[in-house]
Design a protein around this motif. Structure first.
Motif, PDB file in Angstrom:
ATOM      1  N   THR A   1       0.762  -1.140  -0.064  1.00 46.07           N
ATOM      2  CA  THR A   1       0.079  -0.026   0.015  1.00 46.07           C
ATOM      3  C   THR A   1       0.785   1.326   0.090  1.00 46.07           C
ATOM      4  OG1 THR A   1      -0.189   0.142   2.464  1.00 46.07           O
ATOM      5  CG2 THR A   1      -2.149  -1.000   1.168  1.00 46.07           C
ATOM      6  N   ASN A   2       0.182   2.352  -0.301  1.00 43.35           N
ATOM      7  CA  ASN A   2       1.024   3.689  -0.638  1.00 43.35           C
ATOM      8  C   ASN A   2       2.069   3.479  -1.887  1.00 43.35           C
ATOM      9  OD1 ASN A   2      -0.458   5.411   1.174  1.00 43.35           O
ATOM     10  ND2 ASN A   2       0.620   4.370   2.692  1.00 43.35           N
ATOM     11  N   GLY A   3       1.592   2.662  -2.621  1.00 42.48           N
ATOM     12  CA  GLY A   3       2.688   2.369  -3.727  1.00 42.48           C
ATOM     13  C   GLY A   3       3.054   3.447  -4.541  1.00 42.48           C
ATOM     14  N   VAL A   4       4.395   3.545  -4.990  1.00 35.54           N
ATOM     15  CA  VAL A   4       4.944   4.293  -5.937  1.00 35.54           C
ATOM     16  C   VAL A   4       6.031   3.456  -6.677  1.00 35.54           C
ATOM     17  CG1 VAL A   4       6.340   6.503  -6.103  1.00 35.54           C
ATOM     18  CG2 VAL A   4       4.727   6.265  -4.316  1.00 35.54           C
ATOM     19  N   ILE A   5       5.858   3.618  -8.056  1.00 36.14           N
ATOM     20  CA  ILE A   5       6.922   2.924  -9.083  1.00 36.14           C
ATOM     21  C   ILE A   5       7.232   4.078  -9.986  1.00 36.14           C
ATOM     22  CG2 ILE A   5       6.924   1.343 -10.962  1.00 36.14           C
ATOM     23  CD1 ILE A   5       4.669  -0.261  -9.422  1.00 36.14           C
TER      24      ILE A   5
ATOM     25  N   GLY B   1      -4.074  -0.978  -8.491  1.00 31.81           N
ATOM     26  CA  GLY B   1      -3.489   0.116  -9.147  1.00 31.81           C
ATOM     27  C   GLY B   1      -4.399   1.053  -9.793  1.00 31.81           C
ATOM     28  N   ASN B   2      -5.833   0.611  -9.965  1.00 35.00           N
ATOM     29  CA  ASN B   2      -6.707   1.203 -10.296  1.00 35.00           C
ATOM     30  C   ASN B   2      -7.047   2.382  -9.678  1.00 35.00           C
ATOM     31  OD1 ASN B   2      -8.858   1.406 -12.519  1.00 35.00           O
ATOM     32  ND2 ASN B   2     -10.404   0.955 -10.984  1.00 35.00           N
ATOM     33  N   GLY B   3      -6.930   3.783 -10.456  1.00 31.40           N
ATOM     34  CA  GLY B   3      -7.017   4.940  -9.788  1.00 31.40           C
ATOM     35  C   GLY B   3      -5.759   5.546  -9.477  1.00 31.40           C
ATOM     36  N   ALA B   4      -4.590   4.887  -9.793  1.00 36.24           N
ATOM     37  CA  ALA B   4      -3.242   5.413  -9.543  1.00 36.24           C
ATOM     38  C   ALA B   4      -2.960   6.579 -10.361  1.00 36.24           C
ATOM     39  CB  ALA B   4      -2.123   4.435  -9.851  1.00 36.24           C
ATOM     40  N   ASN B   5      -2.453   7.808  -9.882  1.00 34.21           N
ATOM     41  CA  ASN B   5      -1.929   8.860 -10.484  1.00 34.21           C
ATOM     42  C   ASN B   5      -0.648   8.452 -11.580  1.00 34.21           C
ATOM     43  OD1 ASN B   5      -3.883  10.810  -9.683  1.00 34.21           O
ATOM     44  ND2 ASN B   5      -2.779  10.907  -7.767  1.00 34.21           N
ATOM     45  N   ILE B   6      -0.519   9.189 -12.603  1.00 30.00           N
ATOM     46  CA  ILE B   6       0.681   9.012 -13.500  1.00 30.00           C
ATOM     47  C   ILE B   6       1.265  10.306 -13.637  1.00 30.00           C
ATOM     48  CG2 ILE B   6       1.154   8.306 -15.931  1.00 30.00           C
ATOM     49  CD1 ILE B   6      -1.423   7.139 -16.207  1.00 30.00           C
ATOM     50  N   LEU B   7       2.428  10.301 -13.064  1.00 32.50           N
ATOM     51  CA  LEU B   7       3.118  11.792 -13.293  1.00 32.50           C
ATOM     52  C   LEU B   7       4.660  11.612 -14.253  1.00 32.50           C
ATOM     53  CD1 LEU B   7       2.484  10.752 -10.088  1.00 32.50           C
ATOM     54  CD2 LEU B   7       2.970  13.001  -9.666  1.00 32.50           C
ATOM     55  N   THR B   8       4.765  12.634 -14.709  1.00 35.17           N
ATOM     56  CA  THR B   8       6.158  12.562 -15.469  1.00 35.17           C
ATOM     57  C   THR B   8       7.037  13.514 -15.022  1.00 35.17           C
ATOM     58  OG1 THR B   8       5.225  14.097 -17.183  1.00 35.17           O
ATOM     59  CG2 THR B   8       5.119  11.627 -17.613  1.00 35.17           C
ATOM     60  N   SER B   9       8.280  13.380 -15.415  1.00 32.97           N
ATOM     61  CA  SER B   9       9.609  14.333 -15.070  1.00 32.97           C
ATOM     62  C   SER B   9      10.514  14.387 -15.985  1.00 32.97           C
ATOM     63  CB  SER B   9      10.119  13.969 -13.552  1.00 32.97           C
ATOM     64  OG  SER B   9      11.090  14.750 -13.503  1.00 32.97           O
TER      65      SER B   9
ATOM     66  N   ASN C   1      -2.509   5.282  -3.242  1.00 32.73           N
ATOM     67  CA  ASN C   1      -2.712   5.493  -1.844  1.00 32.73           C
ATOM     68  C   ASN C   1      -3.028   3.850  -1.327  1.00 32.73           C
ATOM     69  OD1 ASN C   1      -5.117   4.953  -2.564  1.00 32.73           O
ATOM     70  ND2 ASN C   1      -5.895   7.018  -1.461  1.00 32.73           N
ATOM     71  N   ASP C   2      -3.103   2.780  -2.369  1.00 41.10           N
ATOM     72  CA  ASP C   2      -3.214   1.351  -2.294  1.00 41.10           C
ATOM     73  C   ASP C   2      -2.099   0.785  -2.897  1.00 41.10           C
ATOM     74  OD1 ASP C   2      -4.744  -0.542  -1.292  1.00 41.10           O
ATOM     75  OD2 ASP C   2      -6.611  -0.182  -2.222  1.00 41.10           O
ATOM     76  N   TYR C   3      -2.628  -0.686  -2.907  1.00 41.47           N
ATOM     77  CA  TYR C   3      -1.613  -1.458  -3.635  1.00 41.47           C
ATOM     78  C   TYR C   3      -1.203  -1.027  -5.302  1.00 41.47           C
ATOM     79  CZ  TYR C   3      -2.525  -4.657   0.366  1.00 41.47           C
ATOM     80  OH  TYR C   3      -2.617  -5.012   1.644  1.00 41.47           O
ATOM     81  N   LEU C   4      -0.101  -1.319  -5.672  1.00 36.00           N
ATOM     82  CA  LEU C   4       0.012  -1.100  -6.960  1.00 36.00           C
ATOM     83  C   LEU C   4       0.741  -2.069  -7.662  1.00 36.00           C
ATOM     84  CD1 LEU C   4       0.055   0.976  -9.203  1.00 36.00           C
ATOM     85  CD2 LEU C   4       2.184   2.217  -8.063  1.00 36.00           C
ATOM     86  N   GLY C   5       0.202  -2.670  -8.911  1.00 37.79           N
ATOM     87  CA  GLY C   5       1.374  -3.655  -9.770  1.00 37.79           C
ATOM     88  C   GLY C   5       0.897  -3.415 -11.094  1.00 37.79           C
ATOM     89  N   ILE C   6       2.114  -3.504 -11.626  1.00 34.72           N
ATOM     90  CA  ILE C   6       2.240  -3.206 -13.100  1.00 34.72           C
ATOM     91  C   ILE C   6       2.843  -4.391 -13.681  1.00 34.72           C
ATOM     92  CG2 ILE C   6       3.204  -1.770 -15.111  1.00 34.72           C
ATOM     93  CD1 ILE C   6       3.264   0.595 -13.292  1.00 34.72           C
ATOM     94  N   GLY C   7       1.978  -5.020 -14.844  1.00 35.44           N
ATOM     95  CA  GLY C   7       2.599  -6.174 -15.412  1.00 35.44           C
ATOM     96  C   GLY C   7       3.102  -6.027 -16.900  1.00 35.44           C
ATOM     97  N   TYR C   8       2.530  -4.840 -17.370  1.00 35.57           N
ATOM     98  CA  TYR C   8       3.055  -4.303 -18.993  1.00 35.57           C
ATOM     99  C   TYR C   8       3.036  -2.810 -18.853  1.00 35.57           C
ATOM    100  CZ  TYR C   8       3.430  -3.819 -23.725  1.00 35.57           C
ATOM    101  OH  TYR C   8       3.872  -3.150 -25.141  1.00 35.57           O
TER     102      TYR C   8
END
Length: 136
Positions: free
Chosen positions: A41-45, A75-83, A120-127
């Motif tokens: 939880t509180n996942g950041v990738i 991961g549904n609802g996760a924010n996407i940020l760029t830099s 702010n929850d679990y986060l998983g990316i497969g692709y």
């Protein structure tokens, strides 16, 4: 093609004493969705590209590897940020359809060398694939 050279995750997720996911940035190009990066939880990738890229779409799928340990919609609802520099971040969108299939998501047009997913929850990316703007 944009290549992923580095990955940082806020945490690893374990189930029954085993780490879930491969947590290898190169595995994000595997369309089987059975490998990938998984956080607690509180996942950041954060993913670092081999070079700057300009894009307004990404293709993304949830981690589908271990269904006993992991729900594919995490991961549904996760924010996407760029830099461009890894320090100053701009929110460009969010993951709104997520799970067992690879989906294309429109984001605010960005030039970036880094992409970050924050939840702010679990986060998983497969692709993950960055749909780079074609040079005109």
């Amino acid at each position: 093609e944009v290549e992923f050279v580095k990955m940082e995750a806020s945490s690893t997720y374990t189930y029954d004493g085993s780490i879930v996911g491969t947590n290898n940035v190169k595995d994000l190009k595997d369309k089987s969705l059975t490998k990938g990066i998984v956080t607690d939880t509180n996942g950041v990738i954060t993913i670092t590209f081999n070079r700057e890229a300009e894009f307004e779409e990404i293709a993304i799928g949830g981690y589908n590897g271990n269904s006993l340990a992991w729900y594919v919609g995490n991961g549904n609802g996760a924010n996407i940020l760029t830099s461009l520099n890894g320090s100053n971040w701009t929110t460009v969108g969010s993951i709104n359809e997520y799970g067992a299939e690879i989906k294309t998501i429109k984001v605010k047009k960005s030039k970036a060398k880094y992409i970050r997913f924050s939840h702010n929850d679990y986060l998983g990316i497969g692709y993950l694939d960055i749909k780079e703007q074609k040079k005109k």
